[in-house]
Design a protein around this motif. Structure first.
Motif, PDB file in Angstrom:
ATOM      1  N   ALA A 221       3.698   3.937   5.926  1.00  0.00           N
ATOM      2  CA  ALA A 221       5.018   3.395   6.230  1.00  0.00           C
ATOM      3  C   ALA A 221       5.307   3.448   7.732  1.00  0.00           C
ATOM      4  O   ALA A 221       5.884   2.517   8.299  1.00  0.00           O
ATOM      5  CB  ALA A 221       6.091   4.158   5.456  1.00  0.00           C
ATOM      6  N   PHE A 222       4.887   4.528   8.382  1.00  0.00           N
ATOM      7  CA  PHE A 222       5.108   4.615   9.831  1.00  0.00           C
ATOM      8  C   PHE A 222       4.234   3.612  10.585  1.00  0.00           C
ATOM      9  O   PHE A 222       4.635   3.077  11.621  1.00  0.00           O
ATOM     10  CB  PHE A 222       4.845   6.037  10.330  1.00  0.00           C
ATOM     11  CG  PHE A 222       5.991   6.985  10.087  1.00  0.00           C
ATOM     12  CD1 PHE A 222       7.225   6.758  10.677  1.00  0.00           C
ATOM     13  CD2 PHE A 222       5.847   8.079   9.254  1.00  0.00           C
ATOM     14  CE1 PHE A 222       8.300   7.618  10.451  1.00  0.00           C
ATOM     15  CE2 PHE A 222       6.905   8.943   9.016  1.00  0.00           C
ATOM     16  CZ  PHE A 222       8.134   8.713   9.616  1.00  0.00           C
TER      17      PHE A 222
ATOM     18  N   LEU B  44      13.501  -3.075   2.123  1.00  0.00           N
ATOM     19  CA  LEU B  44      12.418  -2.555   1.285  1.00  0.00           C
ATOM     20  C   LEU B  44      11.612  -1.502   2.039  1.00  0.00           C
ATOM     21  O   LEU B  44      11.230  -0.472   1.477  1.00  0.00           O
ATOM     22  CB  LEU B  44      11.502  -3.705   0.846  1.00  0.00           C
ATOM     23  CG  LEU B  44      12.003  -4.547  -0.320  1.00  0.00           C
ATOM     24  CD1 LEU B  44      11.268  -5.871  -0.382  1.00  0.00           C
ATOM     25  CD2 LEU B  44      11.837  -3.790  -1.634  1.00  0.00           C
ATOM     26  N   TYR B  45      11.374  -1.766   3.306  1.00  0.00           N
ATOM     27  CA  TYR B  45      10.665  -0.785   4.128  1.00  0.00           C
ATOM     28  C   TYR B  45      11.449   0.528   4.176  1.00  0.00           C
ATOM     29  O   TYR B  45      10.893   1.616   4.011  1.00  0.00           O
ATOM     30  CB  TYR B  45      10.455  -1.321   5.540  1.00  0.00           C
ATOM     31  CG  TYR B  45      10.180  -0.222   6.539  1.00  0.00           C
ATOM     32  CD1 TYR B  45       8.941   0.407   6.564  1.00  0.00           C
ATOM     33  CD2 TYR B  45      11.174   0.228   7.402  1.00  0.00           C
ATOM     34  CE1 TYR B  45       8.695   1.446   7.439  1.00  0.00           C
ATOM     35  CE2 TYR B  45      10.937   1.267   8.279  1.00  0.00           C
ATOM     36  CZ  TYR B  45       9.694   1.871   8.295  1.00  0.00           C
ATOM     37  OH  TYR B  45       9.446   2.915   9.146  1.00  0.00           O
TER      38      TYR B  45
ATOM     39  N   GLU C 244       4.365  -2.458  13.062  1.00  0.00           N
ATOM     40  CA  GLU C 244       4.106  -3.889  12.901  1.00  0.00           C
ATOM     41  C   GLU C 244       5.388  -4.713  12.911  1.00  0.00           C
ATOM     42  O   GLU C 244       5.352  -5.934  12.982  1.00  0.00           O
ATOM     43  CB  GLU C 244       3.361  -4.143  11.582  1.00  0.00           C
ATOM     44  CG  GLU C 244       1.964  -3.563  11.550  1.00  0.00           C
ATOM     45  CD  GLU C 244       1.053  -4.188  12.591  1.00  0.00           C
ATOM     46  OE1 GLU C 244       1.159  -5.408  12.818  1.00  0.00           O
ATOM     47  OE2 GLU C 244       0.238  -3.456  13.186  1.00  0.00           O
ATOM     48  N   MET C 245       6.528  -4.042  12.783  1.00  0.00           N
ATOM     49  CA  MET C 245       7.814  -4.754  12.720  1.00  0.00           C
ATOM     50  C   MET C 245       8.458  -4.744  14.098  1.00  0.00           C
ATOM     51  O   MET C 245       9.022  -3.745  14.529  1.00  0.00           O
ATOM     52  CB  MET C 245       8.732  -4.084  11.699  1.00  0.00           C
ATOM     53  CG  MET C 245       8.205  -4.130  10.265  1.00  0.00           C
ATOM     54  SD  MET C 245       9.167  -3.102   9.144  1.00  0.00           S
ATOM     55  CE  MET C 245      10.774  -3.880   9.256  1.00  0.00           C
TER      56      MET C 245
ATOM     57  N   TYR D 221       0.827  -1.201   0.000  1.00  0.00           N
ATOM     58  CA  TYR D 221       0.000   0.000   0.000  1.00  0.00           C
ATOM     59  C   TYR D 221       0.867   1.259   0.000  1.00  0.00           C
ATOM     60  O   TYR D 221       0.601   2.218  -0.736  1.00  0.00           O
ATOM     61  CB  TYR D 221      -0.902  -0.038   1.231  1.00  0.00           C
ATOM     62  CG  TYR D 221      -2.014   0.985   1.274  1.00  0.00           C
ATOM     63  CD1 TYR D 221      -2.447   1.647   0.125  1.00  0.00           C
ATOM     64  CD2 TYR D 221      -2.647   1.282   2.473  1.00  0.00           C
ATOM     65  CE1 TYR D 221      -3.480   2.566   0.182  1.00  0.00           C
ATOM     66  CE2 TYR D 221      -3.685   2.201   2.545  1.00  0.00           C
ATOM     67  CZ  TYR D 221      -4.095   2.844   1.388  1.00  0.00           C
ATOM     68  OH  TYR D 221      -5.123   3.758   1.450  1.00  0.00           O
ATOM     69  N   ALA D 222       1.914   1.262   0.814  1.00  0.00           N
ATOM     70  CA  ALA D 222       2.805   2.422   0.880  1.00  0.00           C
ATOM     71  C   ALA D 222       3.512   2.657  -0.452  1.00  0.00           C
ATOM     72  O   ALA D 222       3.637   3.798  -0.916  1.00  0.00           O
ATOM     73  CB  ALA D 222       3.837   2.238   1.991  1.00  0.00           C
ATOM     74  N   VAL D 223       3.972   1.579  -1.087  1.00  0.00           N
ATOM     75  CA  VAL D 223       4.637   1.703  -2.388  1.00  0.00           C
ATOM     76  C   VAL D 223       3.670   2.242  -3.429  1.00  0.00           C
ATOM     77  O   VAL D 223       4.006   3.120  -4.233  1.00  0.00           O
ATOM     78  CB  VAL D 223       5.215   0.344  -2.834  1.00  0.00           C
ATOM     79  CG1 VAL D 223       5.700   0.400  -4.273  1.00  0.00           C
ATOM     80  CG2 VAL D 223       6.363  -0.066  -1.921  1.00  0.00           C
TER      81      VAL D 223
END
Length: 457
Positions: free
Chosen positions: A176-177, A195-196, A182-183, A159-161
């Protein structure tokens, strides 16, 4: 790097479309020798689909429909891919209604794929809504689980990409934030983390360059010792982004070293995998710009020529997607003949500028400022050769495009003034003296408005 540069098919989890594909995805690269690969994949999926239809196996039917959708999308047949995805979605929606926990993640996969196809078709609002629903379903799935749900992280990254690829940088940064939350520390996938970083990095360029540089360094650290294709692609993207940031800060020599490293890396990757043609073309454009900024015009000319030739090859199989970057590359290439006293070089510059204009005319939606720039460049070249009537025609059209651009953004006022002034100068040398005066008057009026706005600010 655009959204298309980071396809989830390449970096996903073991579930549905977000999982590893059965075969290596084919992406149109302009190399017609590669196209049979994509056709073979599509035909194989059709054969598999026929077998599942005969046995009335819904799970197998949906899986093969999604794989066929991906193959059609890889071929650039986006309308056909969209229609095929609809069939898969209809079945999955029914299954989700009946047994949500069993069908939710496969529905997420189908929605993520469909969102990317809609983005390719420039149906951006639908693409955003579809990707957003995929994320919402993943959140729903997470809330029903007692352990972390990696699928949500993948859906958020996709979605962010996508958001960044259509120019919604603030929205992309917000997603992205959320992804960062979630990470947790248990996440050990360096490729995903890189990638993030690259995704968030692209949203921060121009907004927070200090943070962007830190993210670029992290992405480089995570990928520089990895040899797999995706890690190397992320590494080259981080190097190019770092080069752009440093160049914007006036550190041209340092910026040049990073763009040179990215080009070297991508040339090597492209020699064995033509799928990296798109990355390489972008890198060549960036490196040519950095060389020009460092006043190394001869080297810049050679690199820009390589970029134009590669974009022209890419345009064979993806004309809609490639028209805009090719047009801008041609425009920059045409500038090299500026001020030349050699008539042959001037004529070559005119030929290239004409190509830029014609290519900008193919861009959908219209890039009015880009077309205005190319028309202005062509008009000024023709004016240098005393081809005043033809030059005036292009200068007038340039002014028309910059008027349109100015109605959307005041930053184009100076461009409009220059086009109006050039049109006036060209027409002064013809029988249209009254029109020449009118354009000069309009240029003064725009300048007065521009000065007045600045004073009020």
């Amino acid at each position: 790097m655009s959204g298309a540069s980071l396809s989830p098919a390449n970096f996903a989890s073991p579930v549905g479309y977000l999982g590893l594909p059965e075969s290596t995805p084919y992406y149109p690269t302009g190399d017609l020798r590669d196209r049979p690969i994509a056709f073979t994949i599509a035909m194989d999926r059709l054969d598999d689909l026929d077998a599942h239809l005969t046995r009335n196996e819904n799970t197998g039917i949906v899986t093969k429909l999604l794989e066929l959708t991906q193959a059609l999308s890889d071929l650039g047949l986006h309308e056909y891919a969209l229609n095929t995805s609809r069939f898969a979605l209809d079945t999955l929606e029914r299954s989700y209604t009946a047994t949500p926990d069993e069908s939710r993640l496969q529905l997420v996969s189908a929605l993520s794929l469909r969102a990317n196809i809609l983005c390719d078709l420039k149906r951006n609002d639908e693409a955003v809504d579809t990707a957003d629903r995929a994320v919402s379903l993943c959140r729903e799935h997470r809330d029903s689980q007692t352990t972390p749900v990696p699928e949500l992280a993948y859906a958020l990254l996709n979605y962010a990409v996508l958001l960044n690829g259509i120019g919604l940088k603030d929205e992309s940064a917000g997603v992205a934030f959320e992804l960062l939350g979630e990470m947790d520390e248990s996440w050990s996938d360096k490729k995903f983390s890189a990638l993030y970083n690259l995704c968030l990095l692209n949203t921060q360029i121009g907004a927070d360059n200090d943070m962007a540089l830190l993210l670029a360094d992290e992405a480089v650290d995570l990928t520089q010792t990895s040899s797999d294709a995706i890690s190397q692609a992320v590494l080259s993207g981080a190097l190019l982004d770092k080069s752009k940031i440093l160049s914007s800060q006036g550190q041209n020599d340092v910026a040049l070293s990073f763009s040179a490293e990215a080009v070297t890396l991508l040339r090597h990757m492209h020699s064995t995998r033509p799928v990296f043609s798109l990355f390489l073309a972008h890198a060549l454009d960036t490196h040519a710009h950095q060389l020009s900024e460092a006043n190394r015009k001869g080297e810049s000319y050679s690199i820009r020529q390589d970029a134009v030739e590669l974009w022209q090859i890419l345009k064979v199989s993806a004309p809609g997607a490639i028209a805009r970057p090719l047009a801008w590359s041609l425009f920059e290439f045409a500038k090299f003949r500026s001020g030349s006293r050699d008539r042959n070089e001037l004529m070559e510059g005119i030929r290239i500028a004409e190509s830029a204009v014609e290519t900008f005319r193919e861009v959908v939606p219209l890039d009015a400022p880009g077309l205005g720039d190319a028309l202005y460049l062509l008009a000024s070249r023709l004016f240098e050769l005393d081809q005043n009537r033809e030059a005036a025609t292009y200068a007038e059209e340039s002014a028309q495009n910059f008027r349109e651009a100015l109605s959307e953004d005041p930053k184009y006022a100076l461009d409009l003034i220059c086009s109006l002034s050039l049109a006036s100068a060209c027409l002064t040398c013809t029988e249209r003296a009254d029109d020449a005066f009118e354009y000069a008057k309009q240029a003064v009026e725009v300048q007065h408005d521009r000065t007045g706005c600045r004073c009020k600010g």
